[in-house]
Design a protein around this motif. Structure first.
Motif, PDB file in Angstrom:
ATOM      1  N   ASN A  75       7.438  -4.348   5.070  1.00  0.00           N
ATOM      2  CA  ASN A  75       5.991  -4.345   4.883  1.00  0.00           C
ATOM      3  C   ASN A  75       5.184  -3.662   5.986  1.00  0.00           C
ATOM      4  O   ASN A  75       3.969  -3.660   5.958  1.00  0.00           O
ATOM      5  CB  ASN A  75       5.456  -5.769   4.684  1.00  0.00           C
ATOM      6  CG  ASN A  75       5.537  -6.614   5.927  1.00  0.00           C
ATOM      7  OD1 ASN A  75       6.040  -6.201   6.961  1.00  0.00           O
ATOM      8  ND2 ASN A  75       5.043  -7.843   5.822  1.00  0.00           N
ATOM      9  N   GLY A  76       5.817  -3.081   6.989  1.00  0.00           N
ATOM     10  CA  GLY A  76       5.082  -2.414   8.049  1.00  0.00           C
ATOM     11  C   GLY A  76       4.731  -3.326   9.207  1.00  0.00           C
ATOM     12  O   GLY A  76       4.232  -2.869  10.239  1.00  0.00           O
ATOM     13  N   GLY A 121      11.202   4.937  -0.456  1.00  0.00           N
ATOM     14  CA  GLY A 121       9.951   5.518   0.040  1.00  0.00           C
ATOM     15  C   GLY A 121       8.731   5.106  -0.755  1.00  0.00           C
ATOM     16  O   GLY A 121       7.597   5.283  -0.293  1.00  0.00           O
ATOM     17  N   ASP A 122       8.932   4.550  -1.961  1.00  0.00           N
ATOM     18  CA  ASP A 122       7.796   4.115  -2.789  1.00  0.00           C
ATOM     19  C   ASP A 122       7.172   2.845  -2.230  1.00  0.00           C
ATOM     20  O   ASP A 122       7.866   1.972  -1.709  1.00  0.00           O
ATOM     21  CB  ASP A 122       8.237   3.851  -4.235  1.00  0.00           C
ATOM     22  CG  ASP A 122       8.546   5.126  -4.999  1.00  0.00           C
ATOM     23  OD1 ASP A 122       8.108   6.213  -4.569  1.00  0.00           O
ATOM     24  OD2 ASP A 122       9.235   5.034  -6.038  1.00  0.00           O
ATOM     25  N   GLN A 123       5.845   2.753  -2.369  1.00  0.00           N
ATOM     26  CA  GLN A 123       5.121   1.524  -2.052  1.00  0.00           C
ATOM     27  C   GLN A 123       5.169   0.644  -3.300  1.00  0.00           C
ATOM     28  O   GLN A 123       4.752   1.075  -4.378  1.00  0.00           O
ATOM     29  CB  GLN A 123       3.660   1.834  -1.699  1.00  0.00           C
ATOM     30  CG  GLN A 123       3.485   2.608  -0.422  1.00  0.00           C
ATOM     31  CD  GLN A 123       3.793   1.753   0.789  1.00  0.00           C
ATOM     32  OE1 GLN A 123       3.509   0.570   0.818  1.00  0.00           O
ATOM     33  NE2 GLN A 123       4.382   2.362   1.795  1.00  0.00           N
ATOM     34  N   LYS A 158       4.912  -0.523  -8.974  1.00  0.00           N
ATOM     35  CA  LYS A 158       4.728   0.612  -8.071  1.00  0.00           C
ATOM     36  C   LYS A 158       3.229   0.717  -7.799  1.00  0.00           C
ATOM     37  O   LYS A 158       2.423   0.803  -8.732  1.00  0.00           O
ATOM     38  CB  LYS A 158       5.258   1.892  -8.722  1.00  0.00           C
ATOM     39  CG  LYS A 158       5.301   3.078  -7.801  1.00  0.00           C
ATOM     40  CD  LYS A 158       6.004   4.234  -8.504  1.00  0.00           C
ATOM     41  CE  LYS A 158       6.115   5.446  -7.618  1.00  0.00           C
ATOM     42  NZ  LYS A 158       6.830   6.523  -8.323  1.00  0.00           N
ATOM     43  N   ASP A 159       2.867   0.652  -6.507  1.00  0.00           N
ATOM     44  CA  ASP A 159       1.453   0.622  -6.151  1.00  0.00           C
ATOM     45  C   ASP A 159       0.744   1.894  -6.600  1.00  0.00           C
ATOM     46  O   ASP A 159       1.260   3.000  -6.466  1.00  0.00           O
ATOM     47  CB  ASP A 159       1.284   0.411  -4.646  1.00  0.00           C
ATOM     48  CG  ASP A 159       1.769  -0.960  -4.199  1.00  0.00           C
ATOM     49  OD1 ASP A 159       2.037  -1.822  -5.066  1.00  0.00           O
ATOM     50  OD2 ASP A 159       1.882  -1.172  -2.984  1.00  0.00           O
ATOM     51  N   THR A 195      13.014   0.687   1.338  1.00  0.00           N
ATOM     52  CA  THR A 195      13.796   1.395   2.359  1.00  0.00           C
ATOM     53  C   THR A 195      15.232   1.644   1.922  1.00  0.00           C
ATOM     54  O   THR A 195      15.910   2.495   2.510  1.00  0.00           O
ATOM     55  CB  THR A 195      13.789   0.617   3.692  1.00  0.00           C
ATOM     56  OG1 THR A 195      14.329  -0.689   3.473  1.00  0.00           O
ATOM     57  CG2 THR A 195      12.378   0.507   4.251  1.00  0.00           C
ATOM     58  N   MET A 216      12.952  -3.967   1.086  1.00  0.00           N
ATOM     59  CA  MET A 216      11.568  -3.562   1.311  1.00  0.00           C
ATOM     60  C   MET A 216      11.102  -4.030   2.679  1.00  0.00           C
ATOM     61  O   MET A 216      11.463  -5.115   3.124  1.00  0.00           O
ATOM     62  CB  MET A 216      10.660  -4.146   0.218  1.00  0.00           C
ATOM     63  CG  MET A 216      10.964  -3.605  -1.160  1.00  0.00           C
ATOM     64  SD  MET A 216      10.084  -4.439  -2.514  1.00  0.00           S
ATOM     65  CE  MET A 216       8.422  -4.478  -1.946  1.00  0.00           C
ATOM     66  N   GLN A 230       4.669  -7.090  -0.615  1.00  0.00           N
ATOM     67  CA  GLN A 230       4.300  -5.688  -0.765  1.00  0.00           C
ATOM     68  C   GLN A 230       4.860  -4.901   0.406  1.00  0.00           C
ATOM     69  O   GLN A 230       4.751  -5.334   1.565  1.00  0.00           O
ATOM     70  CB  GLN A 230       2.785  -5.547  -0.808  1.00  0.00           C
ATOM     71  CG  GLN A 230       2.301  -4.142  -1.052  1.00  0.00           C
ATOM     72  CD  GLN A 230       0.793  -4.080  -1.166  1.00  0.00           C
ATOM     73  OE1 GLN A 230       0.080  -4.869  -0.570  1.00  0.00           O
ATOM     74  NE2 GLN A 230       0.309  -3.136  -1.954  1.00  0.00           N
ATOM     75  N   GLY A 231       5.467  -3.770   0.106  1.00  0.00           N
ATOM     76  CA  GLY A 231       6.017  -2.952   1.175  1.00  0.00           C
ATOM     77  C   GLY A 231       6.611  -1.664   0.655  1.00  0.00           C
ATOM     78  O   GLY A 231       6.467  -1.304  -0.513  1.00  0.00           O
ATOM     79  N   THR A 232       7.305  -0.984   1.542  1.00  0.00           N
ATOM     80  CA  THR A 232       7.962   0.278   1.234  1.00  0.00           C
ATOM     81  C   THR A 232       9.431   0.018   0.954  1.00  0.00           C
ATOM     82  O   THR A 232      10.092  -0.704   1.704  1.00  0.00           O
ATOM     83  CB  THR A 232       7.834   1.247   2.428  1.00  0.00           C
ATOM     84  OG1 THR A 232       6.451   1.432   2.715  1.00  0.00           O
ATOM     85  CG2 THR A 232       8.463   2.589   2.126  1.00  0.00           C
TER      86      THR A 232
END
Length: 166
Positions: A34-35, A59-61, A87-88, A12, A32, A8-10
Motif C-alpha cells: 500500500n505504499g 503494477g496495477d493499483q 482495478k482503481d 507487486t 499487494m 488498497q495498493g499496488t
C-alpha cells in the motif's frame, strides 16, 4: 451479511497458488503493497468477482475486498481469500458493502438513490429483477453529496447473491 474489509495498493507479484490436485492454475496469489509498508496476499479463486472483468497485472493499483469476520491464518504477510477485486479508476467510485432496507451501507457512509437509469445486475451479468435492499452489493457511482451519509445515484449495482444451490 459479509463484513467487507478493503486493502488498497499496488500489485507487486502474481503467482499460481495450488489448492488441490487438479486445480492448478485456477487459484492465484496476488501480493499487494500500500505504499506505507503494509503488504497483503490475496488468494484469488474462480469465485473472486473482478469488477468489469478487468485483467490485473503487476503494477496495477487495485482494491481487494475480503470478509473481515473470517478467521485468518497467523502469517506475515497476512493472507485473505479475495471476494471482490477492483482495478482503481479515477473516473468511478466503488463501494462494496451490505446495504440495509433504506439502501444505506453498513458503515453508514453511503446512501443509494436509485433511478430508472441505474443498472442492477447479478454477478453473472444478468438483470437483477428484485429490489436490491438488505443485500451485499458492489456499487459503481460518480458524484455524491458531502452529507453523512453521502448520497448518490449509482450507475451500476452488482448484487452478490449467496452461492447456495439447495
Amino acid at each position: 451479511m459479509i463484513n467487507f474489509y478493503a486493502f488498497q495498493g499496488t500489485v507487486t507479484a502474481i503467482s499460481d497458488f495450488g489448492i488441490n490436485p487438479g486445480s492448478e492454475g485456477c487459484h492465484q496469489l496476488f501480493t499487494m503493497e500500500n505504499g506505507f509498508g503494509s503488504i497483503v496476499n490475496f488468494v484469488v479463486s474462480p469465485s473472486t468477482y473482478f469488477v468489469d472483468h478487468e485483467i490485473i497485472r503487476v503494477g496495477d493499483q487495485v482494491t481487494g475486498y475480503y470478509d473481515g469476520d473470517l478467521p485468518a491464518i497467523l502469517i506475515y504477510p497476512p493472507q485473505y481469500p479475495a471476494l471482490v477485486m477492483v482495478k482503481d479508476n479515477p473516473a468511478q467510485n466503488v463501494k462494496v458493502a451490505h446495504f440495509d432496507s433504506q439502501l444505506v451501507s453498513s458503515d453508514q457512509m453511503l446512501k443509494l438513490n436509485l433511478s430508472p437509469a441505474t443498472l442492477v445486475l447479478s454477478t453473472n451479468g444478468q438483470l437483477f429483477t428484485k429490489y436490491p435492499a438488505n443485500r451485499d452489493l458492489i456499487v459503481l457511482y460518480g458524484p455524491s453529496t458531502r452529507s453523512i451519509p453521502a448520497q448518490t445515484v449509482p450507475y451500476r449495482i452488482i448484487v452478490l447473491c449467496p452461492m447456495n444451490l439447495n
